[in-house]
Design a protein around this motif. Structure first.
Motif, PDB file in Angstrom:
ATOM      1  N   SER A 159       1.442 -59.701  -4.739  1.00  0.00           N
ATOM      2  CA  SER A 159       1.292 -59.921  -6.175  1.00  0.00           C
ATOM      3  C   SER A 159       0.752 -61.314  -6.455  1.00  0.00           C
TER       4      SER A 159
ATOM      5  N   MET B 103      -2.725 -62.453  -7.950  1.00  0.00           N
ATOM      6  CA  MET B 103      -2.656 -63.257  -9.170  1.00  0.00           C
ATOM      7  C   MET B 103      -3.563 -64.481  -9.098  1.00  0.00           C
TER       8      MET B 103
ATOM      9  N   SER C 100      -1.223 -54.849  -3.654  1.00  0.00           N
ATOM     10  CA  SER C 100      -1.485 -54.728  -5.084  1.00  0.00           C
ATOM     11  C   SER C 100      -2.747 -53.909  -5.307  1.00  0.00           C
TER      12      SER C 100
END
Length: 313
Positions: free
Chosen positions: A274, A278, A312
């Motif tokens: 994640s 990000m 992800s």
């Protein structure tokens, strides 16, 4: 993100059998390993550059199975002062030229490690201090300014010439680039084309936090390996994390490379990917399987299951 696998782990299979296994495993891509330390027979850059018919046939087999080439990998030490370094540098150049030939934009490799002074015959990993003993600053300067930076300036020029866009240097031990700080030292001196193949397994045994490292790297993440390490309770408490025992001596080591999820749990891996996503990375995650605590087959399957559940999408 999409899941791929480093093909070295299937080096005992014929090329088409290896591809069929990748399809069965459910991965979308392959990180083709060949040259340098790789023993993988499937995608040797020198052979494919010399025989365009063989290259065309190999690419056709990959395409027929709906697979993509995630990256070409040439893990090597091109800065070794001996014959091996010259061979590795040549094979790295072949890998770059092959990547340009087939439109692969990322080459995964290593920074290399030179000797500590002119005339020395073995590489020297300087990891204690730059300030003491008195000869250390000059050794550090020599390795970076006389060896690494000029070499990578040439490699960047070659990559731009053939159409390769990214170098992904693995943060591997006994290399000049082994963490984010050393990556930025080379990147800032040469070119932002140089980034990291973020391999959390090495940062773990070095005592770093791969999630914090991902935040620090940001757009300098050029590739990502899915690989886990377990710090072994007991041996690590007594002996620390520096470990020289054979990787097969798993019961006595302070740490071991393990299948994904056998070191850090899946919640940790979800957070890791994640954060990687990000900070801007949305590329391939390649499984590199080097778990000697279980069978290769079990390690591959359990790692793929863990990665499929945590990357992800």
């Amino acid at each position: 993100m999409k899941l791929s696998i480093c093909t070295d782990v299937m080096g005992d299979l014929a090329f088409t059998d290896m591809l069929d296994k990748c399809v069965k495993l459910g991965v979308e891509g392959i990180e083709m390993t060949g040259g340098g330390w790789s023993k993988g027979p499937h995608f040797r850059a020198d052979a494919l550059l010399a025989d365009k018919g063989k290259l065309k046939a190999a690419l056709k087999e990959i395409e027929a199975r709906g697979l993509e080439i995630a990256a070409l990998n040439c893990s090597a030490n091109p800065l070794d002062p001996g014959p091996m370094g010259a061979r590795h540098a040549r094979e790295m150049e072949d890998t770059i030229r092959l990547a340009g030939e087939i439109g692969v934009k990322t080459v995964v490799t290593m920074s290399g490690l030179p000797a500590a002074a002119p005339g020395d015959t073995v590489p020297n990993w300087l990891v204690y201090t730059k300030s003491w003993p008195d000869e250390m600053p000059e050794r550090d300067r020599y390795q970076w300014e006389d060896c690494a930076i000029p070499f990578w300036e040439k490699m960047v020029s070659l990559a731009k010439e053939v159409g390769v866009e990214k170098y992904a240097l693995e943060n591997f031990s006994a290399m000049l680039v082994w963490n984010p700080e050393t990556l930025f030292r080379l990147r800032d001196a040469v070119d932002p084309m140089i980034g990291m193949n973020l391999d959390p397994s090495h940062l773990i045994w070095m005592g770093a936090d791969p999630i914090a490292a991902a935040r620090a790297l940001g757009p300098a993440i050029h590739h990502c390996h899915g690989k886990d390490t377990r710090i072994e309770r007991g041996p690590a408490d007594v002996n620390g994390l520096l470990e020289l025992k054979e990787v097969t001596d798993v019961a006595n080591r302070s740490w071991n490379y393990v299948a994904v999820g056998a070191g850090r749990d899946l919640q940790w891996w979800k957070e890791f990917f994640s954060v990687v996503r990000m900070v801007g990375y949305n590329g391939w995650v390649s499984l590199e399987m080097e778990d000697f605590t279980m069978s290769t087959e079990a390690g591959i399957q359990s790692s793929i299951d863990a990665l499929q559940a945590t990357i992800s999408r």
